[in-house]
Design an enzyme around this catalytic site. Structure first.
Site, PDB file in Angstrom:
ATOM      1  N   GLY A 172       0.831  -1.204   0.000  1.00  0.00           N
ATOM      2  CA  GLY A 172       0.000   0.000   0.000  1.00  0.00           C
ATOM      3  C   GLY A 172       0.861   1.247   0.000  1.00  0.00           C
ATOM      4  N   GLY A 173       0.310   2.302   0.605  1.00  0.00           N
ATOM      5  CA  GLY A 173       1.009   3.580   0.652  1.00  0.00           C
ATOM      6  C   GLY A 173       2.385   3.474   1.274  1.00  0.00           C
ATOM      7  N   GLY A 407      19.012  13.619 -32.286  1.00  0.00           N
ATOM      8  CA  GLY A 407      18.738  14.111 -30.933  1.00  0.00           C
ATOM      9  C   GLY A 407      19.395  13.248 -29.879  1.00  0.00           C
ATOM     10  N   ALA A 408      19.565  11.957 -30.183  1.00  0.00           N
ATOM     11  CA  ALA A 408      20.166  11.060 -29.201  1.00  0.00           C
ATOM     12  C   ALA A 408      21.636  11.415 -28.952  1.00  0.00           C
ATOM     13  CB  ALA A 408      20.024   9.610 -29.653  1.00  0.00           C
TER      14      ALA A 408
HETATM   15  C1  HXC Z   1      -1.478  -4.187  12.973  1.00  0.00           C
HETATM   16  C2  HXC Z   1      -0.654  -6.055  11.939  1.00  0.00           C
HETATM   17  C3  HXC Z   1      -0.684  -5.413  10.690  1.00  0.00           C
HETATM   18  C4  HXC Z   1      -1.153  -4.067  10.650  1.00  0.00           C
HETATM   19  C5  HXC Z   1       0.081  -7.385  10.393  1.00  0.00           C
HETATM   20  N1  HXC Z   1      -0.185  -7.277  11.707  1.00  0.00           N
HETATM   21  N2  HXC Z   1      -0.224  -6.261   9.754  1.00  0.00           N
HETATM   22  N3  HXC Z   1      -1.043  -5.444  13.059  1.00  0.00           N
HETATM   23  N4  HXC Z   1      -1.539  -3.489  11.808  1.00  0.00           N
HETATM   24  N5  HXC Z   1      -1.192  -3.364   9.504  1.00  0.00           N
HETATM   25  C6  HXC Z   1       0.011  -8.285  12.751  1.00  0.00           C
HETATM   26  C7  HXC Z   1      -0.956  -9.438  12.632  1.00  0.00           C
HETATM   27  O1  HXC Z   1      -2.147  -9.125  13.301  1.00  0.00           O
HETATM   28  C8  HXC Z   1      -0.178 -10.535  13.338  1.00  0.00           C
HETATM   29  O2  HXC Z   1      -0.265 -10.346  14.714  1.00  0.00           O
HETATM   30  C9  HXC Z   1       1.248 -10.245  12.936  1.00  0.00           C
HETATM   31  O3  HXC Z   1       1.274  -8.877  12.533  1.00  0.00           O
HETATM   32  C10 HXC Z   1       1.737 -11.077  11.779  1.00  0.00           C
HETATM   33  O4  HXC Z   1       0.786 -10.963  10.738  1.00  0.00           O
HETATM   34  P1  HXC Z   1       0.273 -12.221   9.941  1.00  0.00           P
HETATM   35  O5  HXC Z   1      -0.899 -11.766   9.157  1.00  0.00           O
HETATM   36  O6  HXC Z   1       0.102 -13.379  10.845  1.00  0.00           O
HETATM   37  O7  HXC Z   1       1.522 -12.511   9.013  1.00  0.00           O
HETATM   38  P2  HXC Z   1       1.553 -13.118   7.547  1.00  0.00           P
HETATM   39  O8  HXC Z   1       0.606 -14.284   7.438  1.00  0.00           O
HETATM   40  O9  HXC Z   1       2.982 -13.325   7.225  1.00  0.00           O
HETATM   41  O10 HXC Z   1       0.952 -11.966   6.587  1.00  0.00           O
HETATM   42  C11 HXC Z   1       1.664 -10.770   6.401  1.00  0.00           C
HETATM   43  C12 HXC Z   1       0.771  -9.704   5.731  1.00  0.00           C
HETATM   44  C13 HXC Z   1      -0.567  -9.583   6.528  1.00  0.00           C
HETATM   45  C14 HXC Z   1       0.484 -10.130   4.288  1.00  0.00           C
HETATM   46  C15 HXC Z   1       1.547  -8.410   5.697  1.00  0.00           C
HETATM   47  O11 HXC Z   1      -0.232  -9.415   7.903  1.00  0.00           O
HETATM   48  C16 HXC Z   1      -1.401  -8.443   6.113  1.00  0.00           C
HETATM   49  O12 HXC Z   1      -2.061  -8.498   5.068  1.00  0.00           O
HETATM   50  N6  HXC Z   1      -1.388  -7.395   6.918  1.00  0.00           N
HETATM   51  C17 HXC Z   1      -2.201  -6.201   6.638  1.00  0.00           C
HETATM   52  C18 HXC Z   1      -1.610  -5.480   5.484  1.00  0.00           C
HETATM   53  C19 HXC Z   1      -2.381  -4.246   5.170  1.00  0.00           C
HETATM   54  O13 HXC Z   1      -3.476  -4.278   4.576  1.00  0.00           O
HETATM   55  N7  HXC Z   1      -1.865  -3.153   5.579  1.00  0.00           N
HETATM   56  C20 HXC Z   1      -2.420  -1.923   5.141  1.00  0.00           C
HETATM   57  C21 HXC Z   1      -2.820  -1.156   6.288  1.00  0.00           C
HETATM   58  S1  HXC Z   1      -3.284   0.395   5.635  1.00  0.00           S
HETATM   59  P3  HXC Z   1      -0.208 -11.567  15.748  1.00  0.00           P
HETATM   60  O14 HXC Z   1      -0.459 -10.920  17.058  1.00  0.00           O
HETATM   61  O15 HXC Z   1      -1.282 -12.491  15.298  1.00  0.00           O
HETATM   62  O16 HXC Z   1       1.158 -12.146  15.607  1.00  0.00           O
HETATM   63  C22 HXC Z   1      -1.830   1.082   5.133  1.00  0.00           C
HETATM   64  C23 HXC Z   1      -1.965   2.415   4.530  1.00  0.00           C
HETATM   65  C24 HXC Z   1      -0.658   3.083   4.596  1.00  0.00           C
HETATM   66  O17 HXC Z   1      -0.785   0.584   5.292  1.00  0.00           O
HETATM   67  C25 HXC Z   1      -0.779   4.370   3.881  1.00  0.00           C
HETATM   68  C26 HXC Z   1       0.436   5.166   4.024  1.00  0.00           C
HETATM   69  C27 HXC Z   1       0.275   6.414   3.253  1.00  0.00           C
END
Ligand code: HXC
Length: 517
Positions: A172-173, A407-408
């Site tokens: 994402g971002g 031009g190149a």
């Molecule tokens: C809080 C998070 C988290 C998040 C992961 N965790 N992402 N906690 N906020 N964004 C935590 C999980 O709850 C989990 O906690 C631990 O991290 C490991 O995650 P898993 O999912 O078990 O790991 P894995 O299976 O390896 O998957 C990894 C992953 C997945 C693909 C990255 O975690 C995921 O899809 N996370 C969310 C990604 C996402 O959508 N982020 C966008 C947020 S919005 P426990 O306690 O169970 O160990 C954003 C906008 C930013 O980022 C904009 C900036 C401008």
């Protein structure tokens, strides 16, 4: 007065909890995949015993949705400074084993402190990215926290080198922080970088794709051009960081780490004479020439798999760090297209801002002809090269090896674009356009009436090359400073560079130019 045992014990207990990170089982699982922890990545980066941590005891003061039950040691990022090859460097390393390395307000404050420190101290920053993105429990505060990091990435740009290692998810971002830095290194197997993943793309557009296709290191290195290096694993990523740093100054007020010997004696290198085929249409690998020009053949190629029709990278000549830009005749005949122009222009601007002289090697038949190129804006993209070279004030040396057409020719840093010295080999062909094209335009009607059209066209093209494209014509008009044997190139460049060490070129003051982006 001594510290009481109770106080000393409490400190050690707190340290132990923070240093444990995600805990033993997560560390073991990570090691089983051949990956390093966030802390081990920093250990590999810095010389032993030089790391000084900032914020080991960081933790939330406020409660956020669902977080009161969780402890987040170091707030999922390790930050600080250390030394690499005796030079101070700042770094942060996101810890995926703790709350998924997610970024909240304190996490962001630690990264921002590292960036602020780097700019104050004038030292490079290395960021290891391995994170689930914005910490969901912290809501919009986490978005603002990202904004604070992006803002600083931009303030640091052109002041200190910023290098990102993508060592895990970067979604994402969140991908925009690395994208704002100078170099991105991505590990081959365990890293993904994307704005919208395959599921989102399918839901919104119906297009079916895979992570391999849109977010893998391979895709970014060869298709999107978002990254500069693929690393086989974490240790290799750190090795690439070390190698990059060995060519870069710590900040924009310093020279890069030249290795100057007081006496400059560089002999002719007859091997270069044989690298370029006599027939100008036979391709040759320009990297063989660069390796002969660079001290000890040491050349760090950047963006090797993207727009391979142009080759860029770092080396030294006579001890001085240089950025090489060369057309690559083995790919698309070395033509300039949109991607090659973007790749070279950004590299030229990086070198300029960090005081790295440019050595440009030319064998370019022109811009790539094609409907797609025209419709996608080759004019705008090609203009980036003109803009980048013309605004660069570092020493600029150009060697015309073979073709330099149209031009190149200008886009590859001709004298008119501000080159300090243009050298040409006897094999150089410098002209307003390629021989075949010129003959077709000037003699189309006559050729139509000629019996042996092909033979006549060839004869005219040979005449054109000899008369209008001869390097002596350009040298006679002072567009070329000298025509030299290929074997003399290395010593000629080394001498010129040494003479330009204190080059100063001033331009009218302005906020910034308006490069066609
Ligand atoms: C809080 C998070 C988290 C998040 C992961 N965790 N992402 N906690 N906020 N964004 C935590 C999980 O709850 C989990 O906690 C631990 O991290 C490991 O995650 P898993 O999912 O078990 O790991 P894995 O299976 O390896 O998957 C990894 C992953 C997945 C693909 C990255 O975690 C995921 O899809 N996370 C969310 C990604 C996402 O959508 N982020 C966008 C947020 S919005 P426990 O306690 O169970 O160990 C954003 C906008 C930013 O980022 C904009 C900036 C401008």
């Amino acid at each position: 007065m001594a510290i009481s045992k109770a106080l000393a014990d409490e400190l050690e207990k707190r340290r132990a909890v923070a240093l444990e990170g995600g805990g033993k089982s997560k560390v073991e699982a990570r090691h089983a995949k051949g990956r390093l922890t966030a802390r081990e990545r920093l250990d590999a980066l810095f010389s032993q015993g030089t790391f000084q941590e900032f914020g080991l005891h960081a933790q939330h003061k406020t409660r956020h949705f669902g977080m009161e039950k969780k402890s987040i040691p170091t707030d999922a990022v390790i930050t600080g400074t250390g030394f690499v090859d005796g030079r101070p460097v700042a770094a942060f390393s996101q810890d995926f084993d703790v709350a998924g390395g997610s970024l909240g307000e304190i996490h962001s404050k630690k990264i921002c402190h590292t960036l602020d420190h780097a700019v104050k101290a004038g030292i490079p920053v290395i960021g290891f990215n391995d994170s689930g993105g914005a910490r969901i429990q912290e809501g919009v505060g986490a978005l603002s926290a990202y904004g604070q990091v992006f803002y600083r990435n931009v303030q640091l740009s052109g002041v200190v080198p910023q290098i990102s290692v993508i060592a895990g998810p970067c979604a994402g971002g969140a991908a925009y922080s690395p994208a704002l830095t100078d170099f991105l290194i991505m590990t081959r197997e365990h890293a993904q970088m994307f704005i919208c993943g395959p599921e989102v793309i399918r839901a919104v557009t119906g297009q079916v794709t895979t992570m391999e296709e849109i977010g893998s290191a391979q895709a970014h290195a060869s298709v999107s051009g978002n990254i500069h290096f693929i690393a086989e694993n974490d240790a290799h990523a750190v090795a690439i960081v070390h190698r990059l740093l060995s060519f870069l100054p710590s900040n924009n007020m310093m020279d890069p780490p030249h290795r100057i010997e007081p006496d400059l004696s560089i002999a002719d290198d007859p091997v270069i004479d044989d690298l370029v085929p006599e027939d100008s249409k036979t391709p040759f690998d320009c990297r063989r020439v660069i390796e002969r020009l660079a001290d000890d053949g040491d050349f760090l190629e950047v963006m090797e798999s993207f727009a391979a029709n142009i080759v860029i990278g770092f080396g030294r000549i006579g001890g001085m760090v240089v950025g090489f830009v060369s057309n690559q005749p083995t790919v698309k005949a070395g033509t300039l297209d949109i991607d090659a122009s973007d790749k070279a222009a950004r590299f030229v601007r990086f070198c300029n801002v960090f005081n790295i002289p440019l050595v440009t090697l030319v064998d370019v038949p022109g811009f790539l002809p094609g409907v797609n190129e025209e419709r996608r804006g080759i004019i705008r993209h090609g203009a980036k090269m003109l803009f980048a070279y013309a605004s660069a004030t570092v020493p600029k040396i150009t060697v015309i090896m073979r073709k330099a057409y149209g031009g190149a020719y200008l886009a590859m840093c001709s004298q008119d674009m501000g080159a300090d010295r243009v050298l040409a080999w006897p094999s150089a062909e410098i002209a307003v356009m390629g021989a075949d094209g010129a003959v077709n335009i000037l003699y189309r009607k006559e050729l139509a009436e000629t019996e042996d059209k092909q033979a006549k066209a060839k004869e005219l093209a040979d005449d054109y090359r000899a008369e209008f494209a001869s390097p002596y014509l350009s040298a006679g008009m002072l567009f070329v400073a000298d025509v030299i044997q290929p074997r003399e190139t290395r010593s000629a460049i080394a001498l010129t560079l040494r003479g330009l060490m204190s080059k100063r070129e001033t331009r009218p003051p302005k906020k910034h130019g308006n490069i066609p982006l």
